[in-house]
Design an enzyme around this catalytic site. Structure first.
Site, PDB file in Angstrom:
ATOM      1  N   ARG A  42       0.816  -1.064  -0.115  1.00 42.28           N
ATOM      2  CA  ARG A  42       0.064   0.098   0.066  1.00 42.28           C
ATOM      3  C   ARG A  42       0.877   1.052   0.079  1.00 42.28           C
ATOM      4  O   ARG A  42       0.481   2.107  -0.323  1.00 42.28           O
ATOM      5  CB  ARG A  42      -0.849  -0.108   1.112  1.00 42.28           C
ATOM      6  N   LYS A  63       1.205 -18.690   6.978  1.00 44.68           N
ATOM      7  CA  LYS A  63       0.600 -18.945   8.250  1.00 44.68           C
ATOM      8  C   LYS A  63       0.356 -17.675   8.693  1.00 44.68           C
ATOM      9  O   LYS A  63       0.830 -16.613   8.494  1.00 44.68           O
ATOM     10  CB  LYS A  63       1.137 -19.969   9.161  1.00 44.68           C
ATOM     11  N   ASP A  93       4.865 -23.621   5.372  1.00 49.07           N
ATOM     12  CA  ASP A  93       5.198 -23.951   6.910  1.00 49.07           C
ATOM     13  C   ASP A  93       6.684 -23.869   6.756  1.00 49.07           C
ATOM     14  O   ASP A  93       7.316 -24.784   6.280  1.00 49.07           O
ATOM     15  CB  ASP A  93       4.755 -25.207   7.382  1.00 49.07           C
ATOM     16  N   HIS A  94       7.361 -22.751   7.463  1.00 48.51           N
ATOM     17  CA  HIS A  94       8.748 -22.745   6.949  1.00 48.51           C
ATOM     18  C   HIS A  94       9.568 -23.928   7.641  1.00 48.51           C
ATOM     19  O   HIS A  94      10.712 -23.883   7.361  1.00 48.51           O
ATOM     20  CB  HIS A  94       9.441 -21.184   7.516  1.00 48.51           C
ATOM     21  N   LYS A 129      13.302 -26.319   6.574  1.00 50.56           N
ATOM     22  CA  LYS A 129      14.849 -26.125   7.265  1.00 50.56           C
ATOM     23  C   LYS A 129      15.693 -27.497   6.836  1.00 50.56           C
ATOM     24  O   LYS A 129      14.991 -28.474   6.674  1.00 50.56           O
ATOM     25  CB  LYS A 129      14.427 -26.301   8.771  1.00 50.56           C
ATOM     26  N   GLU A 170      12.329 -21.894  22.495  1.00 51.58           N
ATOM     27  CA  GLU A 170      12.778 -20.297  22.104  1.00 51.58           C
ATOM     28  C   GLU A 170      13.049 -19.688  23.194  1.00 51.58           C
ATOM     29  O   GLU A 170      12.565 -19.550  24.282  1.00 51.58           O
ATOM     30  CB  GLU A 170      11.668 -19.847  21.323  1.00 51.58           C
ATOM     31  N   ASP A 195      -0.084 -21.125  17.226  1.00 49.87           N
ATOM     32  CA  ASP A 195       1.224 -20.432  16.813  1.00 49.87           C
ATOM     33  C   ASP A 195       2.372 -21.529  16.184  1.00 49.87           C
ATOM     34  O   ASP A 195       2.985 -21.426  15.285  1.00 49.87           O
ATOM     35  CB  ASP A 195       1.818 -19.359  17.498  1.00 49.87           C
ATOM     36  N   HIS A 199       4.111 -26.109  13.096  1.00 43.99           N
ATOM     37  CA  HIS A 199       5.305 -26.522  12.927  1.00 43.99           C
ATOM     38  C   HIS A 199       5.480 -27.901  13.624  1.00 43.99           C
ATOM     39  O   HIS A 199       6.086 -28.924  13.072  1.00 43.99           O
ATOM     40  CB  HIS A 199       6.203 -25.442  13.582  1.00 43.99           C
ATOM     41  N   LYS A 206       8.184 -20.062  24.584  1.00 44.32           N
ATOM     42  CA  LYS A 206       8.812 -18.824  24.434  1.00 44.32           C
ATOM     43  C   LYS A 206       9.543 -18.711  25.846  1.00 44.32           C
ATOM     44  O   LYS A 206       8.978 -19.111  27.092  1.00 44.32           O
ATOM     45  CB  LYS A 206       8.013 -17.685  24.116  1.00 44.32           C
TER      46      LYS A 206
HETATM   47  C1  BG6 Z   1       6.897 -18.623  13.528  1.00 41.20           C
HETATM   48  C2  BG6 Z   1       5.917 -18.305  14.908  1.00 41.20           C
HETATM   49  O1  BG6 Z   1       5.831 -19.402  12.814  1.00 41.20           O
HETATM   50  O2  BG6 Z   1       7.984 -19.535  14.011  1.00 41.20           O
HETATM   51  C3  BG6 Z   1       7.035 -17.629  15.847  1.00 41.20           C
HETATM   52  O3  BG6 Z   1       4.829 -17.570  14.383  1.00 41.20           O
HETATM   53  C4  BG6 Z   1       8.232 -18.359  16.138  1.00 41.20           C
HETATM   54  O4  BG6 Z   1       6.378 -17.115  17.019  1.00 41.20           O
HETATM   55  C5  BG6 Z   1       8.931 -18.580  14.911  1.00 41.20           C
HETATM   56  O5  BG6 Z   1       8.899 -17.672  17.015  1.00 41.20           O
HETATM   57  C6  BG6 Z   1      10.074 -19.731  14.997  1.00 41.20           C
HETATM   58  O6  BG6 Z   1      10.569 -19.994  14.050  1.00 41.20           O
HETATM   59  P1  BG6 Z   1      12.238 -20.344  13.886  1.00 41.20           P
HETATM   60  O7  BG6 Z   1      12.619 -20.898  12.361  1.00 41.20           O
HETATM   61  O8  BG6 Z   1      12.898 -19.072  14.483  1.00 41.20           O
HETATM   62  O9  BG6 Z   1      12.608 -21.650  14.749  1.00 41.20           O
END
Ligand code: BG6
Length: 479
Positions: A46, A144, A173-174, A178, A212, A231, A236, A327
């Site tokens: 935007r 996501k 889904d990243h 990995k 984390e 989340d 994941h 977290k």
């Molecule tokens: C994201 C979550 O999908 O993955 C975050 O929304 C999280 O809350 C993150 O911190 C963790 O990803 P990675 O690659 O740092 O383990």
């Protein structure tokens, strides 16, 4: 592997994800020679800026988030030359004709990355269609959160399906991008050693930890409505569980792999309330407590979940899978651990030690695989047993390539261009995952469940330890 020339349009091209991950990732692929002549990246957002302003923003993002990978001088400018920018309104008319003009003569692979709020997915899909910007070869990439429950996920799937076939939709889904997550499949299905033992007969239990150290950061508003279950677990951890538990697919192709993952999700047992522990972090020396971080003094959202999960199928019946994520834990560490059963007879004198094989697959940091094996303690002291790690650090074993794998986003974006959906979630998978998660979250809401506080820098409430202690087990150390 080379890719075809492409046009990648990033809606939300000035947003946080684009700046942190997508654009630096594309730059690194460019440095690696994976952006063919003619490939273009088109930021669309935007903000009213011109191409020069966008290039400046992207250059700053790459300097900040590019991870300092080596890329010769001048290459950044050459990459920036590939960039375009269109100020666009997903719901209005602004910018669509400019985008159409830009794409008019393009004959290359077209990919549209929806790095925007899910509420805009339907509008974007509809606009791309009505402006003739997408054909049946075009791809869309969505991020996501894909819904917040089964109902919203179904609605999103339906709105995308109005204009795109499932084969054109890439749900990210990243975690699937990995390096070591993919290695899970390589280890299981590329070796004869593991698969025969990968079942209830030989495995005692499996642990999946994604710990984390960060808090909710600047995402308090999103996170307070989401919590660790939505989340992290629904996506994941669920994907990790699927890859570890699935049957061998007949081929490494998108249909076969995703069919097998779906079967795992559908075989998951309903989780009993006493098999889940929810936690919320308290203040630490340098951080506020969760409630302050999200700006809601009465928040009942969890920043930690630990749970015991069962899979009712032939391979896994009776074997617990313990999942945990949170977290503000003691270390950033993601690890999957397969603890094998003790040998059924020992020819050696009992020494009171619990010698058993343990396979740890470390996702981050220090990617690698370790197998705990029992050997004779060296020296003349007789047949004393000792457990030692058989260690494979990817960085050591594979040199630079192993120690510096491409970021998940780099790999996944290139897979979109290649048209390979194996590492993306299919619509039915996402829905099945919500169908399993929804009753858990609904149960908390109905009971007014309040998460247990835990110290920042600890590994969750003590109840999480008791969850395993009741079964005579302990969590792996978070390190
Ligand atoms: C994201 C979550 O999908 O993955 C975050 O929304 C999280 O809350 C993150 O911190 C963790 O990803 P990675 O690659 O740092 O383990």
């Amino acid at each position: 592997i080379p890719v075809e020339a492409f046009d990648l349009v990033i809606f939300g091209g000035t947003g946080d994800l684009a700046r942190r991950k997508i654009l630096p990732g594309l730059f690194r692929r460019y440095c690696a020679g994976q952006m063919p002549d003619g490939a273009r990246v088109i930021g669309a957002a935007r903000s009213d800026m011109d191409a020069a302003g966008y290039k400046d923003m992207v250059a700053d993002a790459i300097r900040e988030f590019g991870g300092g990978r080596s890329c010769e001088d001048g290459t950044l400018d050459a990459f920036l030359d590939r960039l375009h920018y269109v100020a666009i309104d997903a719901r209005g008319e602004t910018g669509w004709s400019e985008l159409t003009d830009l794409m008019r003569d393009s004959v290359q692979v077209r990919a549209y990355y929806f790095s925007v709020a899910p509420s805009l997915f339907g509008d974007l899909a509809e606009r791309l269609h009505s402006h003739g910007l997408a054909d049946d070869q075009s791809r869309i990439v969505v991020e996501k959160p894909f819904g917040r429950d089964l109902q919203t996920a179904r609605a999103l799937n339906a709105s995308l399906a109005e204009h795109f076939d499932e084969s054109q939709i890439y749900r990210i889904d990243h975690y699937l991008g990995k390096e070591t997550v993919q290695n899970l499949m390589a280890v299981r299905f590329g070796n004869t050693l593991f698969e025969p033992l990968w079942n209830a007969q030989y495995v005692d239990h499996i642990q999946i930890t994604v710990a984390e150290t960060v808090g909710v950061g600047g995402r308090g508003e999103y996170y307070d409505k989401s919590g660790a279950m939505r989340d992290m677990v629904q996506n994941h951890l669920m994907q990790l569980l699927c890859l570890i538990a699935m049957e061998p697919p007949a081929k490494f192709d998108p249909g076969a792999v995703r069919d097998e993952k779906l079967k795992v999700i559908r075989a998951l047992d309903k989780v009993e309330p006493h098999h889940i522990v929810r936690g919320q972090y308290a203040a630490g020396p340098d951080n506020p407590d969760f409630r302050e971080a999200v700006g809601d003094a009465r928040s009942k959202t969890e920043s930690f979940v630990a749970m015991k999960v069962g899979i009712s199928n032939w391979r896994w019946a009776g074997i617990p899978f313990y999942l945990r994520t949170g977290k503000r834990m003691s270390a950033r560490s993601s690890e999957i651990t397969v603890v094998f059963k003790a040998r059924n007879h020992s020819i050696f004198e009992e020494d009171g030690e619990d010698h058993r094989n343990v396979l740890s697959i470390r996702l981050q940091p220090n990617e690698g695989i370790t197998m705990k094996v029992t050997i004779k303690e060296p020296g003349p002291g007789g047949m004393r047993l000792v457990d030692v790690p058989l260690d494979m650090s990817f960085a050591e074993a594979l040199g630079e390539d192993g120690g510096d794998p491409p970021d998940a986003y780099e790999r996944l974006i290139m897979d979109v261009i290649r048209g390979n959906q194996t590492l993306f979630m299919r619509g039915d998978e996402v829905e099945a995952a919500w169908a399993w998660t929804d009753p858990i979250i609904d149960g908390w809401t109905a009971r007014g469940d309040v998460p247990k506080p835990y110290d920042s820098g600890s590994n969750g409430p003590t109840d999480a330890d008791q969850l395993l202690a009741r079964d005579g087990r302990i969590w792996r150390e978070v390190r």
